[in-house]
Motif scaffolding. Sequence first.
Motif, PDB file in Angstrom:
ATOM      1  N   TRP A 652       0.796  -1.269   0.014  1.00  0.00           N
ATOM      2  CA  TRP A 652       0.025  -0.147  -0.053  1.00  0.00           C
ATOM      3  C   TRP A 652       0.895   1.274   0.089  1.00  0.00           C
ATOM      4  O   TRP A 652       0.452   2.366  -0.626  1.00  0.00           O
ATOM      5  CB  TRP A 652      -0.836   0.082   1.261  1.00  0.00           C
ATOM      6  N   LYS A 653       1.974   0.931   0.693  1.00  0.00           N
ATOM      7  CA  LYS A 653       2.894   2.457   0.463  1.00  0.00           C
ATOM      8  C   LYS A 653       3.485   2.764  -1.029  1.00  0.00           C
ATOM      9  O   LYS A 653       3.405   3.678  -1.494  1.00  0.00           O
ATOM     10  CB  LYS A 653       4.259   2.123   1.436  1.00  0.00           C
ATOM     11  N   PHE A 654       3.770   1.643  -1.698  1.00  0.00           N
ATOM     12  CA  PHE A 654       4.077   1.840  -2.901  1.00  0.00           C
ATOM     13  C   PHE A 654       2.807   2.267  -3.818  1.00  0.00           C
ATOM     14  O   PHE A 654       3.000   3.295  -4.567  1.00  0.00           O
ATOM     15  CB  PHE A 654       4.556   0.340  -3.717  1.00  0.00           C
ATOM     16  N   LEU A 655       1.624   1.939  -3.636  1.00  0.00           N
ATOM     17  CA  LEU A 655       0.541   2.434  -4.300  1.00  0.00           C
ATOM     18  C   LEU A 655       0.281   4.011  -4.063  1.00  0.00           C
ATOM     19  O   LEU A 655      -0.123   4.817  -4.804  1.00  0.00           O
ATOM     20  CB  LEU A 655      -0.898   1.744  -3.928  1.00  0.00           C
ATOM     21  N   LEU A 656       0.600   4.285  -2.487  1.00  0.00           N
ATOM     22  CA  LEU A 656       0.231   5.999  -2.434  1.00  0.00           C
ATOM     23  C   LEU A 656       1.351   6.579  -2.968  1.00  0.00           C
ATOM     24  O   LEU A 656       1.069   7.711  -3.330  1.00  0.00           O
ATOM     25  CB  LEU A 656       0.428   5.998  -0.807  1.00  0.00           C
ATOM     26  N   ALA A 657       2.664   6.214  -3.056  1.00  0.00           N
ATOM     27  CA  ALA A 657       3.671   6.721  -3.710  1.00  0.00           C
ATOM     28  C   ALA A 657       3.497   7.171  -5.124  1.00  0.00           C
ATOM     29  O   ALA A 657       3.344   8.074  -5.946  1.00  0.00           O
ATOM     30  CB  ALA A 657       4.861   6.150  -3.464  1.00  0.00           C
ATOM     31  N   LEU A 658       2.847   5.872  -5.672  1.00  0.00           N
ATOM     32  CA  LEU A 658       2.453   6.114  -7.238  1.00  0.00           C
ATOM     33  C   LEU A 658       1.340   6.999  -7.576  1.00  0.00           C
ATOM     34  O   LEU A 658       1.415   7.645  -8.360  1.00  0.00           O
ATOM     35  CB  LEU A 658       1.993   4.699  -7.753  1.00  0.00           C
ATOM     36  N   ILE A 659       0.253   7.080  -6.527  1.00  0.00           N
ATOM     37  CA  ILE A 659      -0.701   7.926  -6.689  1.00  0.00           C
ATOM     38  C   ILE A 659      -0.210   9.269  -6.646  1.00  0.00           C
ATOM     39  O   ILE A 659      -0.863  10.342  -7.360  1.00  0.00           O
ATOM     40  CB  ILE A 659      -2.049   7.727  -5.698  1.00  0.00           C
ATOM     41  N   ALA A 660       0.680   9.624  -5.676  1.00  0.00           N
ATOM     42  CA  ALA A 660       0.966  10.911  -5.467  1.00  0.00           C
ATOM     43  C   ALA A 660       1.945  11.421  -6.675  1.00  0.00           C
ATOM     44  O   ALA A 660       1.819  12.475  -7.156  1.00  0.00           O
ATOM     45  CB  ALA A 660       2.031  11.101  -4.230  1.00  0.00           C
ATOM     46  N   LEU A 661       2.766  10.483  -7.084  1.00  0.00           N
ATOM     47  CA  LEU A 661       3.579  10.686  -8.267  1.00  0.00           C
ATOM     48  C   LEU A 661       2.775  11.038  -9.733  1.00  0.00           C
ATOM     49  O   LEU A 661       2.823  11.974 -10.310  1.00  0.00           O
ATOM     50  CB  LEU A 661       4.385   9.481  -8.720  1.00  0.00           C
ATOM     51  N   SER A 662       1.659  10.261  -9.742  1.00  0.00           N
ATOM     52  CA  SER A 662       0.856  10.254 -11.105  1.00  0.00           C
ATOM     53  C   SER A 662       0.000  11.565 -10.931  1.00  0.00           C
ATOM     54  O   SER A 662      -0.021  12.498 -12.101  1.00  0.00           O
ATOM     55  CB  SER A 662      -0.220   9.107 -11.213  1.00  0.00           C
ATOM     56  N   LEU A 663      -0.614  12.082  -9.734  1.00  0.00           N
ATOM     57  CA  LEU A 663      -1.219  13.349  -9.629  1.00  0.00           C
ATOM     58  C   LEU A 663      -0.290  14.455  -9.868  1.00  0.00           C
ATOM     59  O   LEU A 663      -0.877  15.559 -10.455  1.00  0.00           O
ATOM     60  CB  LEU A 663      -1.914  13.306  -8.244  1.00  0.00           C
ATOM     61  N   SER A 664       0.768  14.374  -9.271  1.00  0.00           N
ATOM     62  CA  SER A 664       1.867  15.399  -9.488  1.00  0.00           C
ATOM     63  C   SER A 664       2.099  15.485 -10.718  1.00  0.00           C
ATOM     64  O   SER A 664       2.238  16.745 -11.533  1.00  0.00           O
ATOM     65  CB  SER A 664       3.154  15.236  -8.744  1.00  0.00           C
ATOM     66  N   ALA A 665       2.283  14.441 -11.601  1.00  0.00           N
ATOM     67  CA  ALA A 665       2.972  14.501 -12.960  1.00  0.00           C
ATOM     68  C   ALA A 665       1.682  15.277 -13.862  1.00  0.00           C
ATOM     69  O   ALA A 665       1.819  16.114 -14.638  1.00  0.00           O
ATOM     70  CB  ALA A 665       3.215  13.385 -13.745  1.00  0.00           C
ATOM     71  N   GLU A 666       0.211  14.650 -13.423  1.00  0.00           N
ATOM     72  CA  GLU A 666      -0.736  15.311 -14.138  1.00  0.00           C
ATOM     73  C   GLU A 666      -0.944  16.829 -14.075  1.00  0.00           C
ATOM     74  O   GLU A 666      -1.109  17.587 -14.881  1.00  0.00           O
ATOM     75  CB  GLU A 666      -2.087  14.646 -13.888  1.00  0.00           C
ATOM     76  N   TRP A 667      -0.642  17.482 -12.875  1.00  0.00           N
ATOM     77  CA  TRP A 667      -0.946  18.670 -12.462  1.00  0.00           C
ATOM     78  C   TRP A 667       0.128  19.468 -13.153  1.00  0.00           C
ATOM     79  O   TRP A 667      -0.153  20.680 -13.646  1.00  0.00           O
ATOM     80  CB  TRP A 667      -0.998  18.903 -11.009  1.00  0.00           C
ATOM     81  N   LEU A 668       1.389  19.025 -13.212  1.00  0.00           N
ATOM     82  CA  LEU A 668       2.356  19.839 -13.762  1.00  0.00           C
ATOM     83  C   LEU A 668       2.282  20.022 -15.427  1.00  0.00           C
ATOM     84  O   LEU A 668       2.356  20.900 -15.997  1.00  0.00           O
ATOM     85  CB  LEU A 668       3.846  19.206 -13.445  1.00  0.00           C
ATOM     86  N   ILE A 669       1.732  18.438 -16.086  1.00  0.00           N
ATOM     87  CA  ILE A 669       1.397  18.812 -17.475  1.00  0.00           C
ATOM     88  C   ILE A 669       0.507  19.813 -17.641  1.00  0.00           C
ATOM     89  O   ILE A 669       0.392  20.603 -18.776  1.00  0.00           O
ATOM     90  CB  ILE A 669       1.164  17.474 -17.861  1.00  0.00           C
TER      91      ILE A 669
END
Length: 676
Positions: A652-669
């Motif tokens: 679950w820690k990996f999933l939370l990191a992946l969610i945070a990373l994908s949301l950040s990438a989407e926001w920056l783009i």
Amino acid sequence: MTETVLYIILAGIIALSLALFQYVYRSKKRTKVTILLAFFRFVTLFSVMLLLINPKFDQMTYVDEKPTLLIALDNSESINFLGHDQSAKDLVALLKSDQALNDRFNLEFFSFGKEVNTLEISTFDEKQTNPAVLFDRFSQVYGNTIAPLIIITDGNQTYGNDYEFVAQKYKQPIFPIILGDTTRYTDLKIEQLNVNRYAYLKNKFPVEIIAVYNGESDVSSQLKITSGNNTVFSQNLSFSKTQSSRLVTLNLPANSPGVVTYRAELTAISNEKNTVNNIKNFAVEVIDRKTNVAIISDIIHPDLGALKKAIESNEQRQTTILKPSEFLKSADDFQQAILYQPNQNFKLVYEAIEARNINTFTILGSKTNWSELNKFQTDFKQTITNQYEDFQSVLNSNYSVFIVDALNFSDFPPLQTEFGALAFSFPTETILYKTVNGIQLKEPLLLTYQVNQKRAAVLNGEGIWRWRAQSFLDDKSFVSFDNFIGKIIQYLDSNQKRSRLNITYESFYNGNDEVIVTAQFFNKNYEFDDRANLEITVTNRETQNSQKLPFILKQSSYQVDLSGMEAGDYQFTVKSQNENISTSGELKILDFNVEQQFLNANVSKLENLANTSQGKSYFIDDTSTLVGQLIKDERFATIQKGIKNVVSLIDWKFLLALIALSLSAEWLIRKYNGLI
């Protein structure tokens, strides 16, 4: 598992649909940016759904579990006396170092004498041998595992229940290693000597001696009993192969008070290997009075018999059960009175007791006539409700009048008595409080009090016979309960001034007995002081050698163990290191070593033990094949056990990191492309 896979597929479809709907279908554009944004949104949504689904799978881990091999070494003095101490040590060292045996088993080493201990060093100095404790302990700890037992012993038991019977509880193969041989030596010994611990001045006390002979030819010996330099009894005895035992009964006079020691001895015959067992020392405490206790009751109840048995377990006391009218005819013959559930017929009894200033132990219950009892005595009054209730008990740890042994009072059956408060006219000391459903009440169940020079005890409940029975079930003996009642009787028998330092001990001890001295120390308010620093100085009267030992706090008393001291007469002084308070006494330790009474190993008993448990017995000089047979025995195979663990498919820690990373990438783009 199939259901979880369907949920994951469905989550992927939903996440992909939502991502495409937002970035492809709604925007009507299919640029690289929208495709990338749709991908990051898909990752975010799919990861969130995976967290909600939390897919898991079963993981099996397999471990090999080796059987346990228990090795128990007899650490008693008899091993050294029979000359097998070194061979026993060598065998233990061999078993410890054998690599094949260690690969096949988990080896655990123990030693035993009177108790069981982890084997650290073999000293062969235990004063008692009780193999039964092995099977009691091991049946509880290893009862559900594969755990064969190697017991290295001579098989001679001096204490406890018969180990051959107790071993039936241990459902594992037993392999006795016999320290000894089958050779039968010519021997003459005093097998048993029976004598009462107490005698009364100017009376005679009985002595019973059983002498046993082991041999083929006819022999003669002389039995002689001496006290100091005086021979008080002698008798010639003859033995043969057919008449191998003799019973001698005699009566000796008790002419002077105090502890008197005697020595019974059979003169040795030719070629006798062991002459230690020809001698037995014994002692008798001669007292110049006997306490007569009257149990007065107008009803028949099992409590009466239980009290009589408990009191008369001490031979210094004699008990008579009387009706009130019978007591009035012989009141002058008694020093104490137990008033059992008084009724209207006790009025004259109370008057006779008051006139003679006799100490009393009053026991109350459902047959007590309270309306009458409240009238003809003034020590206590009961609120009459005509309702009865069962009360259990709990020990008052602050009771300071005398030492109360910590019996399992809270587990004893309840006693029945009148419901309602019992009010006393004088200050009292509570021994036991009432409890109901585990809740302690402030009402006393058992108490003592003193008015001027008169002492009294009150038990507010009937059914104490159940306590004696429960004590036997707990301890396999009535001794604990009888001692408890005996201390109440002793308190009522003594009018000595209360002391801040009280000690309890026996006048003499047999050589193999535990020599325990117990002490209680009170502060100036006569409250038990658990911070006292007590020390005992013990001096041998003959050698004048002294030693100082500290007392150890155990629950509501202090104890010091003098076991292991040489036989002799000792005087001792117990004193407080913090205050100038001390008390002295004398005790005698008799010369007797039960471990030196044997010439041979008990081969037949150990062989029966092995056969009954489906094991095999070996002599100490014939153990070369033991290790090989244990390794080959298919009953002791290694067991493979599977451990099933439920493990999450994704961290679950990996999933939370992946969610945070994908949301950040989407926001920056989106920010870079002006979509925000």
